[in-house]
Scaffold this motif. Structure first.
Motif, short mmCIF file in Angstrom:
data_model
loop_
_atom_site.label_atom_id
_atom_site.label_comp_id
_atom_site.label_asym_id
_atom_site.label_seq_id
_atom_site.Cartn_x
_atom_site.Cartn_y
_atom_site.Cartn_z
N ALA A 94 5.63 3.90 15.38
CA ALA A 94 4.97 5.14 15.81
C ALA A 94 4.76 5.17 17.32
O ALA A 94 4.79 6.25 17.93
CB ALA A 94 3.62 5.28 15.09
N ARG A 95 4.59 4.02 17.94
CA ARG A 95 4.26 3.97 19.36
C ARG A 95 5.46 3.72 20.27
O ARG A 95 5.40 4.01 21.46
CB ARG A 95 3.23 2.86 19.60
N PRO A 111 0.83 -1.21 0.00
CA PRO A 111 0.00 0.00 0.00
C PRO A 111 0.86 1.26 0.00
O PRO A 111 2.01 1.23 0.48
CB PRO A 111 -0.80 -0.12 1.30
N PRO A 112 0.35 2.36 -0.52
CA PRO A 112 1.12 3.61 -0.52
C PRO A 112 1.39 4.10 0.90
O PRO A 112 0.60 3.84 1.82
CB PRO A 112 0.21 4.60 -1.27
N VAL A 113 2.50 4.81 1.08
CA VAL A 113 2.85 5.36 2.39
C VAL A 113 1.72 6.24 2.92
O VAL A 113 1.35 6.17 4.09
CB VAL A 113 4.17 6.17 2.29
N ALA A 114 1.14 7.07 2.04
CA ALA A 114 0.08 7.98 2.47
C ALA A 114 -1.13 7.21 3.00
O ALA A 114 -1.77 7.64 3.98
CB ALA A 114 -0.33 8.89 1.31
N ALA A 115 -1.45 6.08 2.38
CA ALA A 115 -2.60 5.29 2.83
C ALA A 115 -2.34 4.67 4.20
O ALA A 115 -3.23 4.64 5.06
CB ALA A 115 -2.91 4.20 1.80
N VAL A 116 -1.12 4.19 4.43
CA VAL A 116 -0.78 3.61 5.73
C VAL A 116 -0.78 4.69 6.80
O VAL A 116 -1.29 4.49 7.92
CB VAL A 116 0.60 2.90 5.67
N ALA A 117 -0.22 5.86 6.49
CA ALA A 117 -0.19 6.97 7.46
C ALA A 117 -1.60 7.41 7.82
O ALA A 117 -1.91 7.65 9.00
CB ALA A 117 0.60 8.14 6.88
N GLU A 118 -2.47 7.47 6.81
CA GLU A 118 -3.86 7.87 7.08
C GLU A 118 -4.56 6.87 7.99
O GLU A 118 -5.31 7.24 8.89
CB GLU A 118 -4.60 8.02 5.74
N LEU A 119 -4.28 5.58 7.77
CA LEU A 119 -4.87 4.54 8.61
C LEU A 119 -4.39 4.66 10.05
O LEU A 119 -5.19 4.56 10.99
CB LEU A 119 -4.51 3.16 8.05
N LEU A 120 -3.10 4.90 10.25
CA LEU A 120 -2.56 5.04 11.61
C LEU A 120 -3.18 6.23 12.33
O LEU A 120 -3.48 6.17 13.53
CB LEU A 120 -1.04 5.19 11.56
N THR A 121 -3.38 7.31 11.60
CA THR A 121 -3.98 8.50 12.20
C THR A 121 -5.44 8.28 12.53
O THR A 121 -5.91 8.60 13.62
CB THR A 121 -3.83 9.70 11.24
N ARG A 122 -6.16 7.68 11.58
CA ARG A 122 -7.60 7.49 11.76
C ARG A 122 -7.92 6.41 12.79
O ARG A 122 -8.76 6.60 13.66
CB ARG A 122 -8.23 7.14 10.40
N ARG A 123 -7.24 5.28 12.70
CA ARG A 123 -7.58 4.14 13.55
C ARG A 123 -6.89 4.18 14.91
O ARG A 123 -7.48 3.79 15.93
CB ARG A 123 -7.21 2.84 12.83
N ASP A 124 -5.63 4.62 14.92
CA ASP A 124 -4.84 4.55 16.15
C ASP A 124 -4.60 5.89 16.82
O ASP A 124 -3.94 5.95 17.86
CB ASP A 124 -3.50 3.87 15.87
N GLY A 125 -5.09 6.98 16.21
CA GLY A 125 -4.95 8.29 16.82
C GLY A 125 -3.52 8.80 16.85
O GLY A 125 -3.16 9.62 17.70
N ILE A 126 -2.69 8.35 15.92
CA ILE A 126 -1.29 8.78 15.88
C ILE A 126 -1.17 10.11 15.14
O ILE A 126 -1.82 10.32 14.12
CB ILE A 126 -0.43 7.69 15.22
N GLU A 127 -0.34 11.00 15.68
CA GLU A 127 -0.16 12.32 15.10
C GLU A 127 0.33 12.20 13.64
O GLU A 127 1.18 11.36 13.34
CB GLU A 127 0.86 13.09 15.95
#
Length: 372
Positions: free
Chosen positions: A196-197, A158-174
């Protein structure tokens, strides 16, 4: 998340019986979501609405507790014959409560030849309403007799942007941390979440990457190899100690044994020995996986140096270590960078082929020495 074509293929099979088959092989690089896709497909097959994600069938299929969904995920070096035989027998039974009986093998690439043979009849003579979902990194990793009887669906990274968006949306990561972690993990969702954690994981990764700029002598090479092996040992110990103790306590409780006793009856000792053997096998596999991931990280800085040297308009995996990347690009020619990448790839192959990890790492590190 970047897997639209695969999702469409599986959705078509859910909606149209003519597109359905009894065995599917889902392949893709680490972190592409093979097992997640398999569970989601299982949920959609069992869901009255084709995969709503909210009903009892969807929720239990996704978490692996559905009566008609069996998931085999080995943490050992291989999937044994006895496990394959049990699955082949299970496949003969009709579904208990749902429309399908679904068997998911998350590591089909770890089937031994004998284990694959034990599954052959079940795949050659499929039972109506039983579906096999096999997951592996690539088609070539699966024994030919198995892959030839399955329909192949490939997932991509998956694209980096898609993974980053998932981490932000699902896990609340900045968002900035999510983007860094997704890029550093090369779009491996699980590893990105961990980076990230966990500051410790980020620190260990930086230490691994900086090995590339410090290996100048034979002594440096031996020290770098020892450091890589030590990182794997540390992570292995941290991951397994608490879990191993909990498993032992649970087994003693199930057997009605006194955990404080200095000695145990023979039948209990035999089961404890079997558990310890299984835990050692799992620890060996985990240690190899940690080393392999470390080598993938190390490979990325040589890749970045090659990109920087060529002036290619490609995003660096290790943009946060730009100075280290540029220094490596100045010290090594493109041929030397490619040679270093080949040496890392050879070490990965040797470790997978059961060469002692430290020996393979030492041979690799000697090849990574910077010119004087």
């Amino acid at each position: 998340m970047g897997q639209e074509q695969t999702v469409a293929t599986l959705q078509d099979a859910v909606r149209d019986p003519a597109r359905m088959t009894h065995a599917w092989l889902l392949t893709g690089p680490p972190g592409s979501g093979r097992s997640t896709a398999a569970r989601a497909f299982a949920a959609a097959l069992l869901c009255p609405d084709g995969g709503c994600g909210q009903c009892h069938e969807c929720r239990t299929a996704l978490d692996g507790s559905h009566a008609d969904v069996t998931v085999l995920a080995t943490q050992g070096l291989s999937i044994q014959v006895k496990d394959a035989r049990e699955l082949a027998q299970l496949a003969q039974h009709r579904p208990s409560v749902g429309a399908w009986r679904i068997i998911v093998i998350e590591d089909a690439d770890r089937l031994t030849e004998r284990a694959a043979d034990a599954l052959l009849k079940a795949l050659e003579e499929p039972v109506p309403r039983t579906v096999w979902l096999l997951c592996a990194p690539s088609v070539e990793d699966v024994i030919i007799t198995i892959r030839s009887r399955s329909r192949h669906v490939r997932l991509r990274t998956p694209p980096v942007a898609a993974v980053a968006e998932l981490l932000t949306r699902r896990d609340g990561i900045e968002p900035a941390m999510a983007t860094y972690a997704a890029r550093a993990a090369q779009s491996h969702v699980g590893l990105a979440r961990r980076l990230a954690r966990d500051e410790g994981a980020r620190g260990r990764r930086r230490d691994i990457l900086r090995l590339a700029g410090r290996v100048r002598s034979l002594g440096d090479a031996m020290e770098a190899a020892a450091d890589l092996a030590a990182i794997a040992t540390q992570e292995q110990s941290a991951s397994s100690a608490e879990r191993d103790a909990a498993e032992k306590a649970r087994l003693l409780e199930q057997l009605g044994a006194d955990p404080e006793a200095r000695t145990q009856p023979p039948h209990i000792r035999s089961q404890l020995n079997a558990l310890e053997k299984e835990q050692k096998t799992r620890a060996t596999r985990f240690g190899r996986d940690v080393i392999d991931r470390s080598l993938v990280d190390l490979l990325s800085i040589y890749r970045d140096a090659l990109v920087a040297q060529a002036g290619m308009p490609v995003e660096l995996v290790n943009a946060d270590l730009d100075d280290d990347v540029r220094a490596l690009a100045q010290h090594l020619t493109s041929e030397q960078l490619l040679g270093a990448m080949d040496a890392i790839g050879t070490a990965r192959e040797r470790i997978e082929a059961n060469v002692p990890p430290l020996l393979a790492l030492e041979a690799m590190a000697i090849s990574l020495r910077l010119p004087r």
